[in-house]
Design a protein around this motif. Structure first.
Motif, PDB file in Angstrom:
ATOM      1  N   MET A  45      28.092  -3.888 -14.152  1.00 40.67           N
ATOM      2  CA  MET A  45      28.890  -2.863 -14.821  1.00 40.67           C
ATOM      3  C   MET A  45      28.979  -1.569 -14.022  1.00 40.67           C
ATOM      4  O   MET A  45      29.796  -0.705 -14.321  1.00 40.67           O
ATOM      5  N   GLN A  46      28.143  -1.431 -12.989  1.00 39.62           N
ATOM      6  CA  GLN A  46      28.253  -0.241 -12.142  1.00 39.62           C
ATOM      7  C   GLN A  46      29.567  -0.234 -11.356  1.00 39.62           C
ATOM      8  O   GLN A  46      30.009   0.816 -10.879  1.00 39.62           O
ATOM      9  N   ASP A  47      30.220  -1.391 -11.248  1.00 35.61           N
ATOM     10  CA  ASP A  47      31.502  -1.476 -10.545  1.00 35.61           C
ATOM     11  C   ASP A  47      32.569  -2.034 -11.485  1.00 35.61           C
ATOM     12  O   ASP A  47      33.387  -2.850 -11.109  1.00 35.61           O
ATOM     13  N   LYS A  48      32.504  -1.586 -12.743  1.00 32.99           N
ATOM     14  CA  LYS A  48      33.545  -1.948 -13.708  1.00 32.99           C
ATOM     15  C   LYS A  48      34.092  -0.673 -14.327  1.00 32.99           C
ATOM     16  O   LYS A  48      33.362   0.281 -14.600  1.00 32.99           O
ATOM     17  N   THR A  49      35.383  -0.679 -14.555  1.00 34.24           N
ATOM     18  CA  THR A  49      36.103   0.511 -14.975  1.00 34.24           C
ATOM     19  C   THR A  49      35.679   1.013 -16.352  1.00 34.24           C
ATOM     20  O   THR A  49      35.547   0.227 -17.291  1.00 34.24           O
ATOM     21  N   GLN A  50      35.485   2.320 -16.469  1.00 39.31           N
ATOM     22  CA  GLN A  50      35.427   2.977 -17.770  1.00 39.31           C
ATOM     23  C   GLN A  50      36.816   3.555 -18.057  1.00 39.31           C
ATOM     24  O   GLN A  50      37.515   3.101 -18.927  1.00 39.31           O
ATOM     25  N   ILE A  51      37.246   4.543 -17.264  1.00 35.05           N
ATOM     26  CA  ILE A  51      38.619   5.057 -17.364  1.00 35.05           C
ATOM     27  C   ILE A  51      39.317   4.969 -16.017  1.00 35.05           C
ATOM     28  O   ILE A  51      40.428   4.475 -15.910  1.00 35.05           O
ATOM     29  N   PHE A  52      38.643   5.437 -14.983  1.00 38.88           N
ATOM     30  CA  PHE A  52      39.259   5.564 -13.673  1.00 38.88           C
ATOM     31  C   PHE A  52      38.841   4.397 -12.777  1.00 38.88           C
ATOM     32  O   PHE A  52      37.730   4.367 -12.259  1.00 38.88           O
ATOM     33  N   PRO A  53      39.730   3.414 -12.585  1.00 38.55           N
ATOM     34  CA  PRO A  53      39.369   2.224 -11.805  1.00 38.55           C
ATOM     35  C   PRO A  53      39.185   2.550 -10.328  1.00 38.55           C
ATOM     36  O   PRO A  53      39.919   3.360  -9.758  1.00 38.55           O
ATOM     37  N   LEU A  54      38.196   1.908  -9.715  1.00 43.14           N
ATOM     38  CA  LEU A  54      37.976   1.982  -8.265  1.00 43.14           C
ATOM     39  C   LEU A  54      37.959   3.425  -7.772  1.00 43.14           C
ATOM     40  O   LEU A  54      38.463   3.738  -6.698  1.00 43.14           O
ATOM     41  N   SER A  55      37.359   4.308  -8.550  1.00 44.41           N
ATOM     42  CA  SER A  55      37.332   5.722  -8.181  1.00 44.41           C
ATOM     43  C   SER A  55      36.441   5.950  -6.968  1.00 44.41           C
ATOM     44  O   SER A  55      35.395   5.327  -6.809  1.00 44.41           O
ATOM     45  N   LYS A  56      36.875   6.857  -6.102  1.00 40.77           N
ATOM     46  CA  LYS A  56      36.099   7.227  -4.921  1.00 40.77           C
ATOM     47  C   LYS A  56      35.211   8.441  -5.202  1.00 40.77           C
ATOM     48  O   LYS A  56      34.481   8.905  -4.334  1.00 40.77           O
TER      49      LYS A  56
END
Length: 454
Positions: A45-56
């Motif tokens: 879940m550390q690499d799953k979207t909450q609101i902002f996908p694939l955020s840098k």
């Protein structure tokens, strides 16, 4: 007929005949929490979207951060409620912390079944099942809840599947969590096909388990004593603590999405400040406190904490006031819909929907996510079907591509299941369990957009 707290707090573990632990060093509910934290599905879940996908941007919350924050709120809510319930009912064998630990564990896992790209990922799977060139035909031959499991794919149902079957898959009952935690986790205790509009209430809004997992869920129901709502269809009234789990989630995403929106520039300081102050019962008192805080970021953080604390208190009061109705199955609405500040809390969602959820960078990635998920499902179901139907005579392409699918999502001895439902279910297990980054990476490889080492 009403549910009773001693049974609702069942420590019986799904899939295990072992007696509940008698040690006081670590309770059964604390063990639940630890099993979830150390599971691979939780880490993903550390690499799953909450609101902002694939955020840098490293500040942005992921599903993992949101789950940890929800768990913290859930523990507070559960413990506060537990103190009062124990006093009311004279529950000598229970501790207030038991209620808190059950809610904390259920909150930790509440998003564990979400596919890549957040809620748009769920929509993508549903759309593929309904309109996919190949997927539509495969899903279309199914009936009842088996068909609706895909047409109405739901992360909550997938989450129960992850906890009870996919994690520690060689164990009966998966992680073998207590029935109390699994029931509190289950916000929607119903199968997927119950007829539209036939049942009212928030707990009937979505499916909470797949047809394949009905028997597992019925074991949880038997252990905790949930009230059945229909003599034939698989639908029950919620476990009372599921209302607290839902409230913790609702509080966190309402409040914290505003904070994230401010930090990322989608809301001005004055907008975020005004939204938080109007929720608080004594805004003038908080404005005085704010004058002693120098930074705008710190002011928003201070108010965020105050709003959460107030929402916890109001949710607790509403739960306790409605306890009799909850135990009898007569109360079936989110706690945040009946708290005194419900309109102001709802405005947080309305503003977030207008200025944050529809931000260009969010929409652009979510649209791309539809393509990624549907393409992976479409390509891999053809591969799995080809191998299932033709075995060694399947095309060389299918025999090669199926090697990209881990053993657990194929079947024993890497032989796909004979029935289409099981093959589809294992495929959605595979794709639904991917992180955002892995889904994009695999999509690029299978479509030839990106080659290894290229």
């Amino acid at each position: 007929m009403a549910m009773n707290w001693p049974q609702l707090l069942s420590r019986k573990r799904l899939g295990s005949d072992d007696e509940p632990s008698e040690t006081t060093a670590r309770t059964d509910y604390q063990r639940d929490l630890d099993r979830i934290v150390f599971s691979s599905a939780f880490r993903r879940m550390q690499d799953k979207t909450q609101i902002f996908p694939l955020s840098k941007i490293d500040y942005v919350r992921t599903r993992l951060t949101h789950s940890l924050e929800s768990s913290s709120v859930g523990r507070s809510l559960g413990t506060l409620v537990g103190e009062q319930i124990i006093t009311r009912h004279g529950l000598a064998s229970a501790e207030a912390s038991d209620f808190g630990d059950i809610c904390a564990a259920a909150c930790l896992a509440h998003d564990i079944g979400n596919p890549p790209f957040g809620h748009s990922g769920e929509d993508a799977i549903r759309l593929w099942a309904e309109t996919g060139d190949y997927g539509k035909g495969r899903v279309g031959v199914l009936h009842g809840s088996q068909r609706e499991d895909f047409l109405n794919f739901e992360g909550n149902a997938q989450g129960f599947r992850v906890l009870s079957r996919l994690q520690n898959r060689d164990n009966p009952g998966g992680l073998q969590l207590t029935s109390a935690t699994l029931a509190a986790f289950s916000k929607y205790p119903r199968e997927s096909c119950i007829g539209k509009g036939r049942f009212d209430g928030v707990s009937a809004k979505k499916p909470g388990f797949t047809a394949a997992d009905r028997e597992l869920f019925e074991t949880v129901v038997e252990n905790t004593g949930l009230i059945r709502r229909d003599p034939i269809l698989a639908i029950w009234h919620r476990h009372p603590l599921a209302f607290l789990v839902e409230a913790a989630d609702d509080i966190c995403y309402r409040v914290i999405d505003i904070e994230d929106g401010y930090r990322l520039g989608h809301l001005t300081f004055d907008e975020a400040l005004g939204l938080f102050l109007q929720v608080l019962s004594e805004p003038e008192r908080q404005e005085k406190r704010l004058r002693g805080i120098s930074g705008n970021k710190e002011k928003i953080e201070f108010l965020r904490a105050k709003v959460i604390n107030q929402a916890i208190g109001q949710s607790m009061s509403c739960f306790l006031d409605s306890e009799d109705d909850i135990l009898a199955g007569r109360f079936d609405q989110p706690l945040l819909s009946v708290i005194p500040k419900r309109e102001e809390m709802n405005q947080l969602i309305e503003v977030a929907a207008e200025k944050i959820y529809n931000a260009p960078e969010v929409i652009e990635i979510e649209v791309a996510g539809f393509q990624v998920i549907s393409e992976l499902l479409e390509r891999f179901i053809q591969v799995v079907d080809d191998v299932a139907e033709h075995g060694p005579q399947a095309s060389s392409r299918s025999q090669m591509m199926i090697l990209l699918v881990p053993d657990q999502f194929i079947g024993p001895d890497r032989k796909p299941a004979e029935d289409a439902y099981t093959r589809l279910l294992r495929l959605t297990d595979f794709v639904g369990g991917m992180t955002d980054s892995y889904a994009v990476s695999l999509y690029k490889k299978v479509t030839g957009i990106s080659l290894p080492g290229g």
